[in-house]
Scaffold this motif. Structure first.
Motif, PDB file in Angstrom:
ATOM      1  N   VAL A 103       0.890  -1.167   0.000  1.00 55.62           N
ATOM      2  CA  VAL A 103       0.000   0.000   0.000  1.00 55.62           C
ATOM      3  C   VAL A 103       0.926   1.215   0.000  1.00 55.62           C
ATOM      4  N   LYS A 104       0.765   2.085  -0.974  1.00 58.27           N
ATOM      5  CA  LYS A 104       1.678   3.219  -1.114  1.00 58.27           C
ATOM      6  C   LYS A 104       1.405   4.243  -0.006  1.00 58.27           C
ATOM      7  N   PRO A 105       2.416   4.536   0.831  1.00 55.69           N
ATOM      8  CA  PRO A 105       2.178   5.429   1.960  1.00 55.69           C
ATOM      9  C   PRO A 105       2.148   6.900   1.539  1.00 55.69           C
ATOM     10  N   ASP A 106       1.313   7.701   2.224  1.00 55.88           N
ATOM     11  CA  ASP A 106       1.401   9.153   2.054  1.00 55.88           C
ATOM     12  C   ASP A 106       2.538   9.667   2.935  1.00 55.88           C
ATOM     13  N   GLY A 107       2.791  10.962   2.897  1.00 62.38           N
ATOM     14  CA  GLY A 107       3.926  11.531   3.619  1.00 62.38           C
ATOM     15  C   GLY A 107       3.897  11.260   5.110  1.00 62.38           C
ATOM     16  N   GLN A 108       2.739  11.409   5.729  1.00 65.57           N
ATOM     17  CA  GLN A 108       2.632  11.216   7.175  1.00 65.57           C
ATOM     18  C   GLN A 108       2.919   9.765   7.562  1.00 65.57           C
ATOM     19  N   ARG A 109       2.374   8.817   6.783  1.00 69.83           N
ATOM     20  CA  ARG A 109       2.614   7.398   7.059  1.00 69.83           C
ATOM     21  C   ARG A 109       4.103   7.066   6.882  1.00 69.83           C
ATOM     22  N   MET A 110       4.730   7.694   5.908  1.00 73.32           N
ATOM     23  CA  MET A 110       6.155   7.454   5.662  1.00 73.32           C
ATOM     24  C   MET A 110       6.994   7.958   6.842  1.00 73.32           C
ATOM     25  N   VAL A 111       6.661   9.136   7.325  1.00 71.55           N
ATOM     26  CA  VAL A 111       7.374   9.700   8.479  1.00 71.55           C
ATOM     27  C   VAL A 111       7.189   8.792   9.700  1.00 71.55           C
TER      28      VAL A 111
ATOM     29  N   PRO B  88      10.046  11.594  -0.950  1.00 71.36           N
ATOM     30  CA  PRO B  88      10.270  13.005  -1.307  1.00 71.36           C
ATOM     31  C   PRO B  88      11.417  13.600  -0.487  1.00 71.36           C
ATOM     32  N   VAL B  89      12.178  14.480  -1.101  1.00 70.25           N
ATOM     33  CA  VAL B  89      13.338  15.078  -0.417  1.00 70.25           C
ATOM     34  C   VAL B  89      12.921  15.839   0.856  1.00 70.25           C
ATOM     35  N   PRO B  90      11.813  16.596   0.869  1.00 71.43           N
ATOM     36  CA  PRO B  90      11.420  17.263   2.122  1.00 71.43           C
ATOM     37  C   PRO B  90      11.163  16.270   3.269  1.00 71.43           C
ATOM     38  N   ILE B  91      10.659  15.084   2.936  1.00 67.34           N
ATOM     39  CA  ILE B  91      10.432  14.056   3.975  1.00 67.34           C
ATOM     40  C   ILE B  91      11.786  13.563   4.499  1.00 67.34           C
ATOM     41  N   MET B  92      12.729  13.344   3.579  1.00 62.41           N
ATOM     42  CA  MET B  92      14.084  12.946   3.998  1.00 62.41           C
ATOM     43  C   MET B  92      14.666  13.992   4.949  1.00 62.41           C
ATOM     44  N   ALA B  93      14.507  15.249   4.588  1.00 61.89           N
ATOM     45  CA  ALA B  93      15.078  16.331   5.407  1.00 61.89           C
ATOM     46  C   ALA B  93      14.428  16.351   6.792  1.00 61.89           C
ATOM     47  N   ARG B  94      13.130  16.159   6.829  1.00 59.04           N
ATOM     48  CA  ARG B  94      12.421  16.140   8.120  1.00 59.04           C
ATOM     49  C   ARG B  94      12.909  14.978   8.991  1.00 59.04           C
TER      50      ARG B  94
ATOM     51  N   PRO C 107      16.076  10.988 -12.152  1.00 57.09           N
ATOM     52  CA  PRO C 107      17.524  11.034 -12.373  1.00 57.09           C
ATOM     53  C   PRO C 107      18.276  11.151 -11.030  1.00 57.09           C
ATOM     54  N   THR C 108      19.080  10.171 -10.734  1.00 57.92           N
ATOM     55  CA  THR C 108      19.742  10.115  -9.424  1.00 57.92           C
ATOM     56  C   THR C 108      20.614  11.333  -9.169  1.00 57.92           C
ATOM     57  N   THR C 109      21.263  11.809 -10.205  1.00 54.82           N
ATOM     58  CA  THR C 109      22.204  12.920 -10.019  1.00 54.82           C
ATOM     59  C   THR C 109      21.487  14.173  -9.522  1.00 54.82           C
ATOM     60  N   VAL C 110      20.353  14.474 -10.140  1.00 57.71           N
ATOM     61  CA  VAL C 110      19.590  15.664  -9.761  1.00 57.71           C
ATOM     62  C   VAL C 110      19.086  15.518  -8.324  1.00 57.71           C
ATOM     63  N   LYS C 111      18.597  14.333  -7.980  1.00 57.35           N
ATOM     64  CA  LYS C 111      18.052  14.129  -6.639  1.00 57.35           C
ATOM     65  C   LYS C 111      19.160  14.180  -5.586  1.00 57.35           C
ATOM     66  N   ILE C 112      20.359  13.684  -5.914  1.00 56.15           N
ATOM     67  CA  ILE C 112      21.481  13.755  -4.973  1.00 56.15           C
ATOM     68  C   ILE C 112      21.768  15.203  -4.598  1.00 56.15           C
ATOM     69  N   THR C 113      21.809  16.070  -5.592  1.00 59.87           N
ATOM     70  CA  THR C 113      22.050  17.494  -5.329  1.00 59.87           C
ATOM     71  C   THR C 113      20.950  18.070  -4.442  1.00 59.87           C
ATOM     72  N   GLU C 114      19.694  17.721  -4.735  1.00 60.62           N
ATOM     73  CA  GLU C 114      18.575  18.217  -3.927  1.00 60.62           C
ATOM     74  C   GLU C 114      18.679  17.729  -2.478  1.00 60.62           C
ATOM     75  N   VAL C 115      19.034  16.453  -2.306  1.00 61.94           N
ATOM     76  CA  VAL C 115      19.164  15.895  -0.951  1.00 61.94           C
ATOM     77  C   VAL C 115      20.247  16.633  -0.171  1.00 61.94           C
ATOM     78  N   LEU C 116      21.396  16.806  -0.779  1.00 60.86           N
ATOM     79  CA  LEU C 116      22.514  17.443  -0.071  1.00 60.86           C
ATOM     80  C   LEU C 116      22.188  18.895   0.275  1.00 60.86           C
ATOM     81  N   GLU C 117      21.474  19.572  -0.620  1.00 62.66           N
ATOM     82  CA  GLU C 117      21.121  20.975  -0.357  1.00 62.66           C
ATOM     83  C   GLU C 117      20.037  21.082   0.723  1.00 62.66           C
ATOM     84  N   GLN C 118      18.989  20.251   0.609  1.00 65.89           N
ATOM     85  CA  GLN C 118      17.839  20.411   1.510  1.00 65.89           C
ATOM     86  C   GLN C 118      18.067  19.809   2.900  1.00 65.89           C
TER      87      GLN C 118
END
Length: 311
Positions: A114-122, A150-156, A173-184
């Motif tokens: 069952v695909k979790p929403d953001g709250q369930r993932m947290v 989502p990157v905001p969930i990772m950051a939280r 694309p992994t490269t783009v997401k890596i940059t977003e993760v490191l920044e956020q």
């Protein structure tokens, strides 16, 4: 090891699970496979990942595999156990077991049935973080699971849970997401690449501190990583591009696990390339295509039986 007082970085192959032709876990081949990783001077080993066919393993098999790998490694490199589950309670239970069984860190996919929403993932990742006191790596593998983190969930999560400190980014694309993760995440999450290393050098260029590929070409990944860290990026890229057709064919949907095992079997690292349903065995045409990508290349797995480096 086991107390979280270390930093994961470098090459952490996902250990395949060798099976006999009858479909049982092949303990002798498993020991040989671990020795092969150590001979390649890997920085660590990951168990129970997608490339381990972990989703097909019985509890007693998982326990025996953990014992054998721990016996062979003898604390020389960190062990990362996959402990994701289709539900929160299962993931907490599996994660507690993994810590007790010798895991130095956990690699955790989100629930995917069952695909979790953001709250369930947290809630899911927070419960796991609270249940153990070893480092946790979020596994963002939507091609395998159908769920992207989502990157905001990772950051939280990284902000709220001290032991959530790594992420394996496999969302293209992994490269783009890596940059977003490191920044956020403001440096709270260190990043590993996945997807069998098909964007390995690009990921290192973006700030990844390692890769977690399949386990039939560990020495190649180690050489690339060491060259990169020594500032020899052009040499690292040249080596990577030489092996890229082979790395790429190890991502072929439905057959990837069989491809990895076929190469390991060809050099005598494991005795059988048997995979469990729902994975499909490869046919003669695909086997030929795999071996053609290795023409003119030197792969430790293919000359393993001639080795003096085996422990």
């Amino acid at each position: 090891m086991g107390n979280g007082k270390f930093v994961l970085e470098g090459v952490y192959p996902i250990l395949a699970t060798p099976f006999t032709e009858a479909g049982e876990v092949d303990e002798h081949s498993l020991r040989e496979l671990v020795r092969f990783q150590l001979a390649a001077q890997v920085d660590g080993i990951a168990l129970f990942g997608n490339a381990s066919e972990a989703y097909t393993l019985l509890d007693r098999e998982r326990e025996r595999i953990a014992d054998i790998v721990k016996e062979e490694v003898r604390g020389r490199v960190p062990l990362v156990f996959g402990s994701g589950h289709t539900g929160l309670e299962g993931a907490v239970s599996l994660s507690r077991w993994a810590q007790q069984a010798g895991a130095d860190a956990l690699m955790v996919m989100p629930p995917h049935m069952v695909k979790p929403d953001g709250q369930r993932m947290v809630e899911y990742f927070t419960a796991i973080a609270n249940a153990v006191d070893i480092p946790i790596m979020l596994q963002d593998a939507p091609i395998a699971s159908g769920v992207a983190i989502p990157v905001p969930i990772m950051a939280r999560l990284a902000k709220d849970c001290d032991n959530i400190c790594y992420v394996k980014v496999e969302a293209p694309p992994t490269t783009v997401k890596i940059t977003e993760v490191l920044e956020q995440t403001e440096g709270r999450l260190a990043v590993f690449g996945g997807l069998n290393g098909i964007y390995y050098c690009e990921e290192l260029s973006r700030g990844a501190i390692g890769t977690m590929p399949a386990c039939e070409f560990p020495e190649v990944c180690v050489r690339i990583y060491r060259l990169w860290r020594e500032g020899k990026q052009a040499e690292a890229r040249a080596l990577f591009y030489r092996y890229l057709p082979f790395i790429r064919i190890g991502t072929i949907a439905g057959f990837a696990t069989a491809v990895h095992k076929e190469v390991l079997k060809a050099g005598g690292v494991i005795a059988s390339a048997r995979v469990r349903n729902p994975n499909a065995p490869i046919d003669e045409a695909l086997r030929r295509e795999v071996m053609e990508t290795l023409e003119g290349l030197d792969l430790l797995a293919l000359r393993w039986q001639d080795q003096d480096v085996r422990a």
